[in-house]
Design a protein around this motif. Structure first.
Motif, PDB file in Angstrom:
ATOM      1  N   ALA A  76      -4.197  -1.230  11.036  1.00  0.00           N
ATOM      2  CA  ALA A  76      -4.154  -1.418   9.716  1.00  0.00           C
ATOM      3  C   ALA A  76      -3.054  -2.225   9.233  1.00  0.00           C
ATOM      4  CB  ALA A  76      -4.350  -0.222   8.911  1.00  0.00           C
ATOM      5  N   ALA A  77      -3.168  -3.312   8.451  1.00  0.00           N
ATOM      6  CA  ALA A  77      -2.058  -3.815   7.908  1.00  0.00           C
ATOM      7  C   ALA A  77      -1.678  -3.454   6.775  1.00  0.00           C
ATOM      8  CB  ALA A  77      -2.314  -5.552   7.731  1.00  0.00           C
ATOM      9  N   VAL A  78      -0.234  -3.017   6.514  1.00  0.00           N
ATOM     10  CA  VAL A  78       0.274  -2.555   5.169  1.00  0.00           C
ATOM     11  C   VAL A  78       1.515  -2.946   5.126  1.00  0.00           C
ATOM     12  CG1 VAL A  78       0.934  -0.238   6.249  1.00  0.00           C
ATOM     13  CG2 VAL A  78       0.492  -0.498   3.921  1.00  0.00           C
ATOM     14  N   ALA A  79       1.981  -3.312   3.990  1.00  0.00           N
ATOM     15  CA  ALA A  79       3.489  -4.131   3.848  1.00  0.00           C
ATOM     16  C   ALA A  79       3.708  -4.023   2.454  1.00  0.00           C
ATOM     17  CB  ALA A  79       3.675  -5.428   4.333  1.00  0.00           C
ATOM     18  N   PRO A  80       4.844  -4.149   1.893  1.00  0.00           N
ATOM     19  CA  PRO A  80       5.338  -4.392   0.463  1.00  0.00           C
ATOM     20  C   PRO A  80       4.522  -5.640   0.091  1.00  0.00           C
ATOM     21  CG  PRO A  80       7.356  -3.938   1.544  1.00  0.00           C
ATOM     22  CD  PRO A  80       6.390  -4.145   2.720  1.00  0.00           C
ATOM     23  N   ARG A  81       3.910  -5.441  -1.242  1.00  0.00           N
ATOM     24  CA  ARG A  81       3.272  -6.705  -1.626  1.00  0.00           C
ATOM     25  C   ARG A  81       4.226  -7.729  -1.666  1.00  0.00           C
ATOM     26  NH1 ARG A  81       0.676  -5.748  -7.461  1.00  0.00           N
ATOM     27  NH2 ARG A  81       2.954  -5.944  -7.851  1.00  0.00           N
ATOM     28  N   ALA A  82       5.294  -7.619  -2.231  1.00  0.00           N
ATOM     29  CA  ALA A  82       6.344  -8.629  -2.460  1.00  0.00           C
ATOM     30  C   ALA A  82       6.407  -9.606  -1.218  1.00  0.00           C
ATOM     31  CB  ALA A  82       7.634  -8.208  -2.776  1.00  0.00           C
ATOM     32  N   VAL A  83       6.306  -9.275   0.058  1.00  0.00           N
ATOM     33  CA  VAL A  83       6.286 -10.090   1.386  1.00  0.00           C
ATOM     34  C   VAL A  83       5.019 -10.509   1.805  1.00  0.00           C
ATOM     35  CG1 VAL A  83       8.446  -8.978   2.092  1.00  0.00           C
ATOM     36  CG2 VAL A  83       6.220  -8.185   2.929  1.00  0.00           C
ATOM     37  N   THR A  84       3.850 -10.416   1.039  1.00  0.00           N
ATOM     38  CA  THR A  84       2.750 -10.881   1.303  1.00  0.00           C
ATOM     39  C   THR A  84       1.966 -11.954   0.337  1.00  0.00           C
ATOM     40  OG1 THR A  84       1.198  -9.437   0.103  1.00  0.00           O
ATOM     41  CG2 THR A  84       2.003  -8.597   1.927  1.00  0.00           C
ATOM     42  N   ALA A  85       1.126 -12.506   0.607  1.00  0.00           N
ATOM     43  CA  ALA A  85       0.517 -13.570  -0.182  1.00  0.00           C
ATOM     44  C   ALA A  85       0.068 -13.022  -1.370  1.00  0.00           C
ATOM     45  CB  ALA A  85      -0.722 -14.369   0.537  1.00  0.00           C
ATOM     46  N   PHE A  86      -0.183 -11.449  -1.342  1.00  0.00           N
ATOM     47  CA  PHE A  86      -0.753 -11.010  -2.430  1.00  0.00           C
ATOM     48  C   PHE A  86       0.204 -11.092  -3.723  1.00  0.00           C
ATOM     49  CE2 PHE A  86      -3.240  -9.037   0.857  1.00  0.00           C
ATOM     50  CZ  PHE A  86      -4.539  -9.332   0.487  1.00  0.00           C
ATOM     51  N   ALA A  87       1.333 -11.502  -3.475  1.00  0.00           N
ATOM     52  CA  ALA A  87       2.543 -11.306  -4.499  1.00  0.00           C
ATOM     53  C   ALA A  87       2.228 -12.552  -5.434  1.00  0.00           C
ATOM     54  CB  ALA A  87       3.900 -11.468  -3.748  1.00  0.00           C
ATOM     55  N   VAL A  95      -1.364  -4.946 -11.575  1.00  0.00           N
ATOM     56  CA  VAL A  95      -1.535  -4.058 -12.731  1.00  0.00           C
ATOM     57  C   VAL A  95      -0.127  -3.612 -13.259  1.00  0.00           C
ATOM     58  CG1 VAL A  95      -2.454  -1.682 -13.117  1.00  0.00           C
ATOM     59  CG2 VAL A  95      -3.442  -3.306 -11.343  1.00  0.00           C
ATOM     60  N   ASP A  96       0.926  -3.818 -12.777  1.00  0.00           N
ATOM     61  CA  ASP A  96       2.083  -3.493 -13.399  1.00  0.00           C
ATOM     62  C   ASP A  96       2.987  -4.027 -12.499  1.00  0.00           C
ATOM     63  OD1 ASP A  96       2.593  -1.493 -11.229  1.00  0.00           O
ATOM     64  OD2 ASP A  96       1.702  -0.151 -12.066  1.00  0.00           O
ATOM     65  N   ASP A  97       4.560  -3.841 -12.678  1.00  0.00           N
ATOM     66  CA  ASP A  97       5.645  -4.272 -11.944  1.00  0.00           C
ATOM     67  C   ASP A  97       6.100  -3.300 -10.997  1.00  0.00           C
ATOM     68  OD1 ASP A  97       5.436  -6.459 -13.340  1.00  0.00           O
ATOM     69  OD2 ASP A  97       6.980  -5.970 -14.985  1.00  0.00           O
ATOM     70  N   LEU A  98       5.499  -2.234 -10.667  1.00  0.00           N
ATOM     71  CA  LEU A  98       6.085  -1.467  -9.483  1.00  0.00           C
ATOM     72  C   LEU A  98       6.104  -2.375  -8.014  1.00  0.00           C
ATOM     73  CD1 LEU A  98       3.919   1.878 -10.279  1.00  0.00           C
ATOM     74  CD2 LEU A  98       6.423   1.377 -10.556  1.00  0.00           C
ATOM     75  N   PRO A  99       6.826  -1.775  -7.412  1.00  0.00           N
ATOM     76  CA  PRO A  99       6.915  -2.351  -6.111  1.00  0.00           C
ATOM     77  C   PRO A  99       5.977  -1.745  -5.199  1.00  0.00           C
ATOM     78  CG  PRO A  99       9.032  -0.838  -6.237  1.00  0.00           C
ATOM     79  CD  PRO A  99       8.162  -0.841  -7.469  1.00  0.00           C
ATOM     80  N   VAL A 100       4.774  -2.083  -5.367  1.00  0.00           N
ATOM     81  CA  VAL A 100       3.710  -1.519  -4.698  1.00  0.00           C
ATOM     82  C   VAL A 100       3.291  -2.036  -3.152  1.00  0.00           C
ATOM     83  CG1 VAL A 100       2.190  -1.184  -6.653  1.00  0.00           C
ATOM     84  CG2 VAL A 100       1.884  -3.334  -5.402  1.00  0.00           C
ATOM     85  N   TRP A 101       2.927  -1.172  -2.403  1.00  0.00           N
ATOM     86  CA  TRP A 101       2.512  -1.960  -0.990  1.00  0.00           C
ATOM     87  C   TRP A 101       1.168  -2.231  -1.122  1.00  0.00           C
ATOM     88  CZ3 TRP A 101       5.089  -0.424   4.231  1.00  0.00           C
ATOM     89  CH2 TRP A 101       6.476  -0.414   3.936  1.00  0.00           C
TER      90      TRP A 101
END
Length: 190
Positions: A76-87, A95-101
């Motif tokens: 399973a790939a899991v990482a902070p969204r900020a370091v992925t293309a999902f950013a 949805v908000d500005d939380l540092p989600v994974w």
């Protein structure tokens, strides 16, 4: 069968689940959402594996591996969204500005499917994210209802599996995979 999920810190185990049969192949290796598309497209053959080996050496690891004994059976790939293309993805909203994974890829090796491993991977990925300070985990699974999903496109996960793990739908997306809409689901860890 007892499944244990651990951080993906052993490159050979990542290769056993994600790697191509031929080191010269340019298959996904779970880099599509991990790196910008220009980087993804530039990594050919052995360069892809070398890049993933570098990710495995980093902290935190690039995801989790499910083991049956000492045999790697899932990823399973899991990482902070900020370091992925999902950013930067315009089809999947923030949805908000939380540092989600982000949890975006689940893969179970052939011969080990239909044994609950994907459920163990989701739970293990959530624990891994929690242990690394994630306030929220997001996933972008297929909202397929009762429709069958081609196994090669099921890597995004299925809505029902994330609901079973406690995730809730947070938003619609404009992303479609294998003819099925993807939704944004979240699990609050605070």
């Amino acid at each position: 069968m007892t499944i244990e999920v651990r951080a993906a810190e052993v490159f050979a185990d990542v290769c056993a689940v994600l790697g191509p049969k031929s080191p010269a192949a340019s298959v996904c290796f779970c880099l599509s959402y991990r790196v910008p598309s220009a980087v993804n497209n530039s990594l050919r053959g052995p360069a892809r594996g070398e890049y993933v080996a570098g990710l495995v050496r980093e902290k935190p690891a690039p995801g989790v591996i499910a083991y049956d004994g000492e045999t790697p059976v899932g990823w399973a790939a899991v990482a902070p969204r900020a370091v992925t293309a999902f950013a930067r993805n315009r089809k999947i909203p923030h949805v908000d500005d939380l540092p989600v994974w982000s949890l975006w890829c689940i893969r179970v090796r052939p011969g080990h499917r239909k044994q609950g491993i994907s459920h163990a991977l989701i739970a293990g990925a959530v624990e891994f994210a929690r242990d690394n300070g994630a306030p929220v985990v997001e996933a972008y699974p297929l909202d397929n209802g009762d429709s069958k999903v081609d196994l090669t496109m099921a890597y995004a996960g299925l809505r029902k599996n994330f609901e079973r793990a406690g995730f809730r739908k947070a938003a619609d997306t404009t992303s479609v995979l294998a003819g099925h809409p993807r939704i944004l689901m979240r699990l609050d860890l605070r």
